[in-house]
Design an enzyme around this catalytic site. Structure first.
Site, PDB file in Angstrom:
ATOM      1  N   GLY A  68      43.735  76.759  45.606  1.00 15.34           N
ATOM      2  CA  GLY A  68      42.708  76.743  44.574  1.00 15.34           C
ATOM      3  C   GLY A  68      42.354  78.152  44.136  1.00 15.34           C
ATOM      4  O   GLY A  68      42.983  79.123  44.561  1.00 15.34           O
ATOM      5  N   GLY A 117      44.753  73.323  47.760  1.00 12.60           N
ATOM      6  CA  GLY A 117      44.612  72.576  46.513  1.00 12.60           C
ATOM      7  C   GLY A 117      45.921  72.005  45.986  1.00 12.60           C
ATOM      8  O   GLY A 117      45.913  71.020  45.237  1.00 12.60           O
ATOM      9  N   GLU A 140      43.163  76.908  55.297  1.00 13.47           N
ATOM     10  CA  GLU A 140      41.830  77.420  54.963  1.00 13.47           C
ATOM     11  C   GLU A 140      41.082  78.061  56.112  1.00 13.47           C
ATOM     12  O   GLU A 140      40.213  78.911  55.884  1.00 13.47           O
ATOM     13  CB  GLU A 140      40.964  76.308  54.354  1.00 13.47           C
ATOM     14  CG  GLU A 140      41.409  75.864  52.963  1.00 13.47           C
ATOM     15  CD  GLU A 140      42.485  74.798  52.980  1.00 13.47           C
ATOM     16  OE1 GLU A 140      42.946  74.430  54.085  1.00 13.47           O
ATOM     17  OE2 GLU A 140      42.871  74.313  51.905  1.00 13.47           O
ATOM     18  N   ASP A 148      39.742  71.171  52.560  1.00 13.91           N
ATOM     19  CA  ASP A 148      38.970  70.365  51.608  1.00 13.91           C
ATOM     20  C   ASP A 148      39.940  69.484  50.814  1.00 13.91           C
ATOM     21  O   ASP A 148      40.868  68.941  51.380  1.00 13.91           O
ATOM     22  CB  ASP A 148      38.089  71.283  50.737  1.00 13.91           C
ATOM     23  CG  ASP A 148      38.887  72.233  49.864  1.00 13.91           C
ATOM     24  OD1 ASP A 148      40.064  72.504  50.174  1.00 13.91           O
ATOM     25  OD2 ASP A 148      38.341  72.721  48.849  1.00 13.91           O
TER      26      ASP A 148
HETATM   27  C1  QUE Z   1      44.267  79.891  52.352  1.00 13.19           C
HETATM   28  C2  QUE Z   1      44.045  79.354  51.111  1.00 13.19           C
HETATM   29  C3  QUE Z   1      44.629  79.919  49.955  1.00 13.19           C
HETATM   30  C4  QUE Z   1      45.443  81.045  50.107  1.00 13.19           C
HETATM   31  C5  QUE Z   1      45.678  81.581  51.377  1.00 13.19           C
HETATM   32  C6  QUE Z   1      45.081  81.008  52.472  1.00 13.19           C
HETATM   33  C7  QUE Z   1      44.406  79.411  48.626  1.00 13.19           C
HETATM   34  C8  QUE Z   1      45.022  80.100  47.540  1.00 13.19           C
HETATM   35  C9  QUE Z   1      45.836  81.212  47.771  1.00 13.19           C
HETATM   36  C10 QUE Z   1      46.481  81.975  46.737  1.00 13.19           C
HETATM   37  C11 QUE Z   1      47.758  82.498  46.944  1.00 13.19           C
HETATM   38  C12 QUE Z   1      48.377  83.270  45.979  1.00 13.19           C
HETATM   39  C13 QUE Z   1      47.730  83.562  44.793  1.00 13.19           C
HETATM   40  C14 QUE Z   1      46.451  83.041  44.575  1.00 13.19           C
HETATM   41  C15 QUE Z   1      45.842  82.263  45.547  1.00 13.19           C
HETATM   42  O1  QUE Z   1      46.030  81.649  49.036  1.00 13.19           O
HETATM   43  O2  QUE Z   1      43.691  78.388  48.446  1.00 13.19           O
HETATM   44  O3  QUE Z   1      45.814  83.330  43.432  1.00 13.19           O
HETATM   45  O4  QUE Z   1      48.314  84.331  43.836  1.00 13.19           O
HETATM   46  O5  QUE Z   1      44.821  79.656  46.284  1.00 13.19           O
HETATM   47  O6  QUE Z   1      45.294  81.529  53.708  1.00 13.19           O
HETATM   48  O7  QUE Z   1      43.256  78.271  50.976  1.00 13.19           O
END
Ligand code: QUE
Length: 330
Positions: A68, A117, A140, A148
C-alpha cells in the site's frame, strides 16, 4: 518515463474485464488513485452483462503489487491528518471487501512480488494464479504496522499455524508454497503465462481455462518446515512462541532464522498481530476489516510505524529503532 500515464488501466476484452497495475516506479504499490480506479472499474462491471469475469495483472514482470501507500500514510500520521489516514484505509479495505463479495469470477495473475496490499487485491478473489517467480508476504511487522487488508480473516484460516508464521515473521514464500497453503489456487509456469492470459482475454471461461493451464507445483520451501511451524506457532503468546523456537531441536536453522525475524520486527506490531489473528479467527471478513481500520487509524500515528517506514523505504538503512512494548515498568 511517462509520468502522466495512468497507474491503473481498465478495459474489456471479449467479455473479460482486465485491470492492469502500471506504476512500475513503486512496484505497483497501491496509492489512493489506484484503489479508486480499481474500485470504479469493478463497480461499473458488476452489473454489466458484457463483462463475465475479471482479470487483474501487472504491466511489468517485476512486481504484481508491493503493498500500500505506506509513505503517504506515514506522512499523514506525522502531520496528524486522521482524515487522510481514514480516507486511504477505508477505500483500500472497502476494495478488499468488494473483491471478496464480487459476483463474477475474479482472477489475479501473480508473477513477481505480491505483498501486503497486493495480497488484498488478489487473495480475496476467486482465483489466484502464481508462477515460480511469485513472492508472497505479509511483511508489515517489519515496518511497525500489522497484517491488514483482511489478513486477520484469511491468515487464521490457512492450514494449521501457517498464518501465524506468515503474519508474525513476514516471511516471503514462493508460488509453490502459496498454493500449498491456499493463498494461491493455481500454479502456472511463467513460460505458460502469456498463453493463459491470451486464453482468458479471448473470453475463455476462467475455471476450465485455469484448470487447463495449471501445473503441479514443485515441492515448496515451506513443506519441510510445516511440522516445526505447527510445533512453535501454536504457542498461546509471544513469550511461549520464542521459548518453543529456542527449544526447537529438529529444525534448528529454521528456528534461528525465525527467531531473527521476530527479533527484527516491531514489538508493538508483534503484539497487535497476535491479538488480531486470534480475534480474526472467530470473525467474518467485514468485522475483521472494521477491526483493522480502527487499528490502522491508531497505528498510523505510532512512532514505530513512522520509524519502520523510514528504515525500510525512506532512508533504506533497514535498521529501525523500535520503542519498547509494552511500556517498561517503572
Ligand atoms: C512492509 C510493507 C510494505 C513494504 C515493505 C514492508 C508496503 C509497501 C512497500 C513498498 C515497496 C516499494 C515501493 C513502495 C512501497 O514496501 O506496504 O512505494 O516502491 O507498499 O516491509 O507493508
Amino acid at each position: 518515463m511517462d509520468t502522466t500515464a495512468p497507474p491503473v488501466t481498465a478495459r474489456v476484452s471479449a467479455g473479460t474485464g482486465v485491470i492492469e497495475l502500471d506504476r512500475p516506479s513503486a512496484l505497483n504499490a497501491l496509492d489512493l488513485t489506484m484503489i479508486e480506479l480499481i474500485t470504479e472499474a469493478l463497480e461499473s462491471w458488476r452489473g454489466d452483462p458484457a463483462v463475465r469475469s475479471v482479470v487483474i495483472r501487472s504491466a511489468s514482470p517485476k512486481a504484481f503489487c508491493a503493498g500500500g501507500d505506506i509513505r503517504a500514510m506515514r506522512d499523514a500520521g506525522l502531520r496528524g491528518d486522521d482524515a487522510a489516514v481514514l480516507g486511504y484505509f477505508s477505500a483500500e479495505y472497502a476494495l478488499n471487501a468488494l473483491i471478496a463479495g464480487y459476483p463474477k469470477p475474479y482472477t489475479a495473475l501473480i508473477d513477481g512480488y505480491a505483498m501486503g496490499g497486493g495480497l488484498g487485491v488478489s487473495v480475496h478473489g476467486s482465483a489466484r494464479v502464481v508462477t515460480e517467480r511469485a513472492v508472497l508476504a505479509m511483511p508489515e511487522t517489519a515496518i511497525g504496522f500489522f497484517p491488514d487488508i483482511g489478513a486477520s480473516h484469511f491468515l487464521p484460516r490457512l492450514p494449521g499455524a501457517v498464518g501465524w508464521y506468515l503474519g508474525l515473521t513476514g516471511v516471503r514464500i514462493g508460488g509453490a508454497a502459496a498454493v500449498e497453503c491456499g493463498l494461491a489456487t493455481h500454479y502456472v509456469p511463467a513460460a505458460d503465462l502469456p498463453a493463459l492470459e491470451a486464453a482468458l482475454l479471448a473470453g475463455g471461461a476462467p475455471a476450465p481455462t485455469l484448470d487447463r493451464f495449471a501445473a503441479a507445483a514443485p515441492r515448496s520451501g515451506l513443506a519441510g518446515h510445516r511440522a516445526a511451524v505447527e510445533r512453535c506457532f501454536t504457542a498461546a503468546d509471544l513469550g511461549a512462541l520464542r521459548d518453543r523456537l529456542a527449544a526447537e531441536d529438529t529444525d534448528r536453522a529454521w528456528a534461528d532464522e525465525t527467531l531473527a525475524a521476530l527479533a527484527a520486527a516491531s514489538p508493538m506490531s508483534l503484539a497487535l498481530t497476535f491479538d488480531l489473528l486470534r480475534d480474526g479467527a472467530g470473525s467474518g471478513l467485514e468485522e475483521c476489516l472494521a477491526r483493522e481500520l480502527a487499528l490502522a487509524r491508531r497505528v498510523a500515528h505510532a512512532p514505530d510505524f513512522h520509524e519502520g517506514v523510514r528504515a525500510a523505504l525512506i532512508d533504506k538503512d533497514r535498521a529501525p529503532v523500535w520503542s519498547p512494548y509494552p511500556l517498561p515498568a517503572m
